[in-house]
Design a protein around this motif. Structure first.
Motif, short mmCIF file in Angstrom:
data_model
loop_
_atom_site.label_atom_id
_atom_site.label_comp_id
_atom_site.label_asym_id
_atom_site.label_seq_id
_atom_site.Cartn_x
_atom_site.Cartn_y
_atom_site.Cartn_z
N GLY A 161 0.79 -1.23 0.00
CA GLY A 161 0.00 0.00 0.00
C GLY A 161 0.81 1.27 0.00
N ARG A 189 -2.54 5.63 11.45
CA ARG A 189 -2.74 5.83 10.02
C ARG A 189 -4.17 6.28 9.78
NH1 ARG A 189 -4.41 2.66 5.61
NH2 ARG A 189 -4.67 0.75 6.80
N ASN A 199 1.93 8.99 1.17
CA ASN A 199 3.20 9.69 1.33
C ASN A 199 3.83 9.92 -0.03
OD1 ASN A 199 5.14 7.47 0.60
ND2 ASN A 199 4.10 6.49 2.33
N GLN A 200 4.80 10.81 -0.03
CA GLN A 200 5.55 11.06 -1.25
C GLN A 200 6.89 10.35 -1.22
OE1 GLN A 200 4.94 13.29 -4.06
NE2 GLN A 200 2.83 13.03 -3.39
N ALA A 238 1.95 5.46 6.12
CA ALA A 238 2.58 4.44 5.28
C ALA A 238 1.89 4.32 3.93
CB ALA A 238 2.56 3.09 5.99
N VAL A 239 0.64 4.74 3.83
CA VAL A 239 -0.07 4.63 2.58
C VAL A 239 -0.07 5.95 1.82
CG1 VAL A 239 -2.36 4.28 1.61
CG2 VAL A 239 -1.51 2.72 3.33
N VAL A 297 2.86 4.10 -1.81
CA VAL A 297 3.00 4.61 -3.18
C VAL A 297 4.45 4.62 -3.63
CG1 VAL A 297 0.93 6.00 -3.37
CG2 VAL A 297 2.94 6.96 -2.29
#
Lengths: 628, 226
Positions: free
Chosen positions: A557, B47, B169-170, B166-167, A559
């Motif tokens: 998950g 999160r 982000n850059q 955690a999902v 990116v």
């Protein structure tokens, strides 16, 4: 005289009436078949079996069926939900490119209607099938038990241990239903049930040589796969930092059982490889075409073990209409829905055994690598790439598939390339040559590949089969010998028999165009990659990653994780007059596919699908899976 | 006649629609249950929409859980009817020690209930700042709250908005537990600012701790970096 005549007439009338009365209400129904009629007529039994075969569930397939309640799952669109491919068809299905996380109810299956139908058939054939020959009766029973075992495998790989119901459940109107409430069996018990059923029926199943009805080797193929799953679940679940278990063993197989499962998987696989009438398909000297035919071609195919067959003109599906490459489609709509990912393309190794990552930039990463032809970047790749995927520069049905995203025009003032892409397909640039190919790729147009790749596997090679009027009759492969080789290889490797494992893996690689004995050492990662490329789009990837307990790591998950995102490869023609080394050549850009909105996200709670609250409410003995 | 019909029919229809609606509409839930997921009276960072609590209410025909997702600052809220509910912390769902003790909640009007949890680890004293022009540097200490699980890794996440995890982000940097010899000493993570954030006036960053065998992580609150 006349009076006598009349009374005679009346007497006969009465006689007729009374005799009629007798069976007036006792006639044979014309629209209902009785159990005695069905279970003594082989034609009707086979018709019923056809229904049961048709209802075997599959996460992906070639059809368009998703009835979760009845368990009839056979949905080709699901191929776009993982890392093998993305959705490039109609934009109303773009949710498949934006799965923020797999729901805990994903892959749900609770088709006890199907199991009940089979249990009912098993009991009725015993009870009513009096005039069947004993062999025929035994064979039908074996076939039904095979279908039931196969369905329990489909249940256990999704839900973990499920209630093992093998008889018809009958309510006695006592107001008490506790005797009908079966608790969940242990996960290992379901796998043991499958193995025991296969052992019990394999020698009774007739149908030798059939690929559409179960025979001895079909049953062994089920055992080979199921035992491999059980073995790897036992091993890799226990290697997790916190193994996923339930106190009653409904989920979680102890690590100590791994070896015996691997042993069973290896034995079953060897029985098929050594004793079965199957051989790896090698009828075409071109390794790429050969691999395509191994899955798709029906004539003289000794590789497939069990398929769901179709037959034109009536038994057909839409898969080719929906997935043929855009530029060569024969209908005015459809095409391109499942676009294979660059992730998958790069997992095909080079023939020298090196990593399959495509080389788009020079070693110092200062400039592109310039290719003379658009297909040159794929030179020396594993031939299975050709057999699975249509990539830039390849052709299908002897028609070349024109794949080019646009042109890169050198801008001397900026000292960089200007990227020009067409607003439509099949466009021409100002220099009179191709801008964007008739098959894209395109960033936003629907029904054209978004990744730069198209599916070849399962696409019908015959004329007009991608039209709505004709459609396709390519079969769906449940089991084929290639998978059995991989099962044997993996099981042997896990048992420490690396030499034996190498013979199986190398046999497959040799067929794919690698040299003889191309591997001399083996690792589990190698086997995992081998399964990924050999069995792409055959409904293995999700289940393999689940049993290796890799799914939550690969699809985490994030990116910034290249495995969780779906990547594309866009080819461009270079326009740089005065620079002969670059002008007219082709360069490639790797990028996240533009229509992908969210990374694949598989959480720990996805390893075992959540059981519906309705099931739990009806049967308090059933406990839900971990994390739900 | 026609004229009367055309004049009065729309009015009549409108009137029927109006009274018709009244009849079968339910009251909407008026009460609001809200609160925070806390350890030691302090909200824990999570999160965004990653962790759920479940609410159950018995006594009705439909017996199905109400999922309540927790925001990244540890707050949650649910619009409910007045009544008695049972609040359950789902096993294996959050980054804390499993505790399936039910919390009885009586909802009457606006009710505030904090949900106590016991995390395995917490992030303490975190500072995240730019170091030079191209790097972000985070320094923090890890506090062990509960025993029983090992540390797996610590991470630094940067993102464009203040929803960073955690999902979302850059870019991220991970230091696995093997590279942290002393858990009591402060930990430092540095990472290059990803290309997507290089030109931004400000961006956000968070650090997190991952416990082995637990899917969700414990985060610090997001820090704005200018």
């Amino acid at each position: 005289m006349k009076r006598i005549y009349i009374s005679c007439l009346m007497a006969t009338g009465i006689l007729l009436l009374t005799s009629c009365m007798k069976d007036w209400l006792d006639r044979e129904p014309r629209t209902i078949l009785t159990d005695e009629q069905v279970w003594n007529d082989t034609k009707q039994i086979v018709a019923l079996l056809a229904n049961f075969y048709d209802r075997i569930p599959s996460e992906t397939g070639l059809g368009d069926v998703n009835d979760g309640a009845d368990g009839r799952l056979f949905q080709w669109r699901n191929m776009a939900n993982y890392d093998e491919a993305m959705w490039s068809g109609q934009s109303n299905e773009d949710g498949r490119n934006n799965i923020t996380s797999y729901g805990f109810g994903s892959w749900y299956l609770w088709n006890y209607t199907y199991i009940r139908d089979i249990n009912l058939a098993l009991e009725n054939i015993e009870k009513y099938g009096v005039s069947l020959t004993e062999t025929a009766k035994r064979q039908y029973i074996a076939e039904l038990r095979f279908l039931r075992a196969l369905n329990y495998f489909d249940l256990v790989k999704r839900m973990g241990g499920v209630p093992l119901v093998t008889t018809q459940l009958i309510y006695d109107y006592s107001g008490n239903v506790t005797n009908l409430q079966t608790p969940r069996a242990k996960e290992s018990e379901v796998y043991d049930f499958i193995a025991a059923e296969v052992d019990a029926i394999k020698d009774v199943l007739g149908n030798a040589g059939s690929t559409t009805r179960a025979n001895k080797y079909t049953a062994l193929a089920l055992k080979s796969r199921a035992m491999l799953y059980a073995g790897s679940l036992a091993k890799y679940n226990s290697l997790m930092p916190a193994p996923i278990t339930l106190p009653g063993g409904e989920v979680g197989i102890p690590a100590s059982m791994a070896n015996s499962y691997y042993q069973k998987a290896l034995e079953a696989s060897k029985e098929i490889i050594n004793g079965g009438p199957y051989t790896l398909y090698k009828n075409n000297p071109d390794a790429g075409e050969n691999f395509y035919e191994a899955v798709t071609k029906k004539a003289n195919n000794k590789e497939v073990i069990f398929v769901k067959d179709y037959l034109l003109p009536t038994r057909k599906h839409w898969f080719s209409y929906d997935n043929i490459a855009r530029g060569i489609r024969e209908d005015n709509l459809g095409s391109s829905s499942i676009a294979p990912s660059l992730n998958l393309v790069e997992s095909f190794e080079y023939k020298d055994g090196s990593n399959g990552a495509l080389r788009t930039r020079n070693a110092a990463n200062t400039d592109y690598i310039y290719y003379n032809n658009v297909a040159d970047i794929f030179a020396d790749k594993d031939a299975r790439l050709y057999g699975t995927i249509i990539y830039p520069g390849s052709s299908f049905k002897s028609l070349s598939v024109s794949i080019q995203a646009g042109v890169m025009v050198w801008n001397a003032g900026r000292n960089a390339y200007d990227v020009v892409e067409g607003s439509d397909l099949g466009t021409t640039y100002t220099d009179g040559k191709l801008l964007t190919g008739t098959s894209g790729p395109h960033r936003s147009i629907q029904e054209v590949s978004n990744t730069g790749f198209y599916l070849r596997k399962y696409i019908d090679p015959n004329d007009k089969t991608s039209t709505r009027g004709v459609q396709s009759d390519v079969w769906w492969v449940w089991f084929r010998l290639g998978e059995i080789y991989l099962n044997a290889g993996e099981a042997a490797f896990e048992l420490g028999l690396t030499g034996e494992a190498l013979t199986y893996i190398n046999a497959l690689r040799e067929r794919a165009g690698f040299g003889v004995n191309s591997l001399t050492t083996l690792s589990i990662e190698r086997i995992q990659n081998e399964r990924r490329v050999e069995l792409a789009f055959e409904d293995h990837r999700l289940w393999d990653l689940k049993r290796w307990r890799l799914a939550d790591k690969v699809w985490n998950g994030n990116v910034s994780n290249p495995d969780a995102m779906v990547y594309a490869l866009y080819p461009y023609r270079v326009i740089r007059p005065g620079d002969a080394a670059r002008d007219g050549k082709y360069v490639f850009v790797k990028m996240v596919a533009p229509r992908i909105r969210a990374p694949r996200f598989f959480q720990l709670g996805n390893y075992y699908t959540q059981i519906n609250q309705g099931v739990l409410n009806n049967n308090p003995k059933i406990i839900n899976n971990p994390f739900h | 006649m026609n004229r009367i019909l055309s004049l009065y029919m729309p009015a009549l229809l409108l009137f029927m629609l109006m009274i018709g609606c009244k009849k079968d509409n339910f009251e909407k839930p008026a009460a609001l249950l809200s609160g925070r997921v806390v350890y030691d009276k302090e909200a824990v960072g999570l999160r965004s929409n990653g962790v759920q609590l479940e609410l159950w209410q018995s006594g009705f025909e439909l017996f199905s859980k109400i999922r309540v997702y927790v925001a990244q600052d540890g707050a949650y809220s649910a619009s409910l009817f007045d009544g008695d509910y049972k609040l359950v912390r789902l096993r294996g769902n959050g980054p804390w020690v499993d505790n399936t003790d039910t919390i009885d909640v009586k909802v009457q009007g606006n009710t505030v209930v904090d949900v106590p949890v016991q995390p395995y680890f917490l992030v303490r004293n975190n500072t995240i700042e730019k170091s030079g022009t191209t790097e972000v540097k985070a320094t923090f200490s890890i506090q062990r709250i509960a025993d029983g699980r090992a540390l797996e890794s610590v991470s630094l996440f940067v993102g464009r908005t203040n929803i960073v995890d955690a999902v979302n982000n850059q870019g991220s940097a991970v230091v696995s537990a093997g590279n942290i010899p002393d858990l009591t000493a402060p930990v430092t993570i540095t990472m290059n600012i990803p290309a997507g954030l290089a030109g931004q006036a400000a961006f956000y960053a968070r650090v997190s701790v991952r416990t082995a065998g637990v899917a969700e992580q414990i985060y610090s609150q997001p820090v704005k970096i200018e």
